[in-house]
Scaffold this motif. Structure first.
Motif, PDB file in Angstrom:
ATOM      1  N   ASP A   1       0.808  -1.221   0.000  1.00  0.00           N
ATOM      2  CA  ASP A   1       0.000   0.000   0.000  1.00  0.00           C
ATOM      3  C   ASP A   1       0.841   1.271   0.000  1.00  0.00           C
ATOM      4  OD1 ASP A   1       1.023   0.000   2.536  1.00  0.00           O
ATOM      5  OD2 ASP A   1      -0.913   0.057   3.576  1.00  0.00           O
ATOM      6  N   GLY A   2       2.167   1.126  -0.081  1.00  0.00           N
ATOM      7  CA  GLY A   2       3.041   2.297  -0.133  1.00  0.00           C
ATOM      8  C   GLY A   2       3.491   2.805   1.212  1.00  0.00           C
ATOM      9  N   THR A   3       3.137   2.131   2.307  1.00  0.00           N
ATOM     10  CA  THR A   3       3.558   2.543   3.639  1.00  0.00           C
ATOM     11  C   THR A   3       4.946   1.990   3.940  1.00  0.00           C
ATOM     12  OG1 THR A   3       1.275   2.519   4.417  1.00  0.00           O
ATOM     13  CG2 THR A   3       2.995   2.521   6.090  1.00  0.00           C
ATOM     14  N   MET A   4       5.867   2.865   4.363  1.00  0.00           N
ATOM     15  CA  MET A   4       7.198   2.386   4.706  1.00  0.00           C
ATOM     16  C   MET A   4       7.133   1.564   5.986  1.00  0.00           C
ATOM     17  SD  MET A   4      10.803   4.419   5.107  1.00  0.00           S
ATOM     18  CE  MET A   4      10.432   5.094   6.717  1.00  0.00           C
ATOM     19  N   VAL A   5       7.716   0.364   5.950  1.00  0.00           N
ATOM     20  CA  VAL A   5       7.638  -0.549   7.083  1.00  0.00           C
ATOM     21  C   VAL A   5       8.992  -0.789   7.734  1.00  0.00           C
ATOM     22  CG1 VAL A   5       5.523  -1.735   6.406  1.00  0.00           C
ATOM     23  CG2 VAL A   5       7.694  -2.450   5.400  1.00  0.00           C
ATOM     24  N   THR A   6      10.055  -0.620   6.978  1.00  0.00           N
ATOM     25  CA  THR A   6      11.401  -0.789   7.507  1.00  0.00           C
ATOM     26  C   THR A   6      12.385  -0.235   6.473  1.00  0.00           C
ATOM     27  OG1 THR A   6      12.988  -2.357   8.478  1.00  0.00           O
ATOM     28  CG2 THR A   6      11.693  -3.140   6.594  1.00  0.00           C
ATOM     29  N   TYR A   7      13.658  -0.486   6.667  1.00  0.00           N
ATOM     30  CA  TYR A   7      14.655  -0.033   5.706  1.00  0.00           C
ATOM     31  C   TYR A   7      15.936  -0.841   5.882  1.00  0.00           C
ATOM     32  CZ  TYR A   7      16.275   2.733   9.744  1.00  0.00           C
ATOM     33  OH  TYR A   7      16.703   3.128  10.978  1.00  0.00           O
ATOM     34  N   GLN A   8      16.831  -0.675   4.932  1.00  0.00           N
ATOM     35  CA  GLN A   8      18.150  -1.298   4.984  1.00  0.00           C
ATOM     36  C   GLN A   8      19.212  -0.210   4.895  1.00  0.00           C
ATOM     37  OE1 GLN A   8      17.425  -3.758   1.372  1.00  0.00           O
ATOM     38  NE2 GLN A   8      18.200  -5.444   2.581  1.00  0.00           N
TER      39      GLN A   8
END
Length: 380
Positions: free
Chosen positions: A185-192
């Motif tokens: 849905d385009g929601t940022m959930v985490t990152y690297q």
């Protein structure tokens, strides 16, 4: 004008002449096939005195000495004024659609950066000055691609979290490329955070090429770039972020592949089995409901990766998707080969069937013969 030039590069000049019912002859010149046009759009001479390279469109009229490229010839053919290049661009796009051309997907889906996932202090790439990191440029990651994947540069930054006993702690992301991960849905959930400096000289020091923020959901339940899977029936699945970026660049290089959206699995696996469907297979079920029909797996060219690809293909087939497996050169992934090699592997991918599954498990194309000599990769 650069956009018009890009459009013109994609145009098949012979198709344009046929579409517009323009009189022409084909012949061979010193630099390849030539289109000999009857009518000059500049001087109106109609004695077949215009010669254009069939591939590049470069040429001239031997009556008025006007020089042409594809865009200029079409601009003058439709009698557009000097300030009407926008109209010419619209014509080019219309012709290209008839030709079967697809534009690049340069604009990604809208994304949301929730307050619960605070990125380390970092700079959006490319910078406001238009500059990109040398590291990215050397890997073929253009400013256009950095925008599409929302890449950022962290020179000095950290992620605050709490240990199991509740005490505050800090995780440093200095000198790393920040790669946001979004849900469908385009929601940022985490990152690297991808390291830019390489392993330290002290071989005993602990080194992590990729760093993940402690306390946030693991990437194993998500599909990197999954938010951009829309208006398509075809998805290609790589492993890590730079594999997905390389696949995107390769697909952009061929009009017929621009409908294929690359996603990343964050490893040689496909997670499944969550009771609420909060895993990668569950997300593919959602993508299937959105119109996706085929998934082409493009993991590393190695024996274990192919076995894992067969497992993943069986799962995808089980939810009603056509699963295909691409064979990359031995010991290479999409990020380690030329774009044309990625495209070739995609076109030659083999559809998974129970018979193929058994065949490749018994006789893995990447398994080296007992002599130890390298074995050529073959789908047979």
């Amino acid at each position: 004008m650069s956009f018009i030039s890009e459009l013109a590069d994609e145009l098949d000049l012979e198709f344009f002449f046929e579409r517009e019912s323009l009189a022409y002859k084909m012949g061979r010149g010193a630099s390849g096939m030539q289109i000999n046009a009857k009518h000059c759009p500049n001087c109106d001479d109609s004695r077949y005195r215009v010669y254009l390279n069939a591939d590049t469109g470069f040429g001239n009229c031997f009556v008025c000495n006007e020089t042409f490229n594809k865009a200029k010839f079409i601009h003058q053919h439709f009698d557009h004024a000097d300030n009407e290049w926008g109209r010419t661009a619209d014509v080019l796009k219309e012709v290209l659609r008839d030709q079967g051309w697809r534009p690049k997907r340069t604009v990604g889906a809208a994304v949301e950066m929730p307050s619960t996932v605070k990125l380390p202090y970092s700079h959006e790439l490319p910078l406001d000055t238009g500059e990109n990191l040398t590291y990215l440029e050397q890997r073929g990651v253009t400013p256009e691609l950095t925008r599409y994947f929302h890449l950022r540069w962290c020179e000095f930054g950290w992620w605050d979290y709490k240990k199991e006993d509740g005490t505050p702690a800090r995780q440093h992301f200095d000198n790393r490329i920040i790669i946001p991960v979004f849900d469908l849905d385009g929601t940022m959930v985490t990152y690297q955070g991808r390291d830019l400096l390489g392993p330290p000289e002290d071989e005993t020091a602990f080194y992590r090429k990729y760093l993940f923020p402690i306390g946030l959901p693991g990437t194993g339940r998500f599909l990197l770039n999954g938010q951009n899977v829309h208006l398509t029936e075809d998805v290609a699945m790589g492993e890590g972020a730079f594999d997905v970026i390389a696949m995107k660049a390769a697909f952009d290089g061929e009009s017929a592949l621009r409908n294929v959206v690359p996603v990343g699995s964050f490893g040689k696996h496909l997670s499944y089995g969550s009771p609420d469907g909060n895993d990668q297979l569950g997300r593919f079920i959602k993508l299937k409901a959105m119109g996706v029909k085929r998934v082409t797996i493009m993991w590393d060219g190695e024996e274990k990766a192919l076995k894992a690809a067969l497992d993943a293909a069986k799962l995808l087939n089980g939810i009603g998707l056509v699963a295909r497996i691409a064979l990359l050169p031995a010991d290479k992934d999409p990020n380690e080969v030329l774009p044309e090699v990625v495209r070739k592997a995609y076109w030659e991918a083999v559809t998974w069937t129970p018979v193929l599954d058994i065949k490749w498990r018994l006789k893995n194309p990447y398994r080296a013969p007992r002599t130890g000599a390298a074995k050529p990769v073959s789908a047979d």
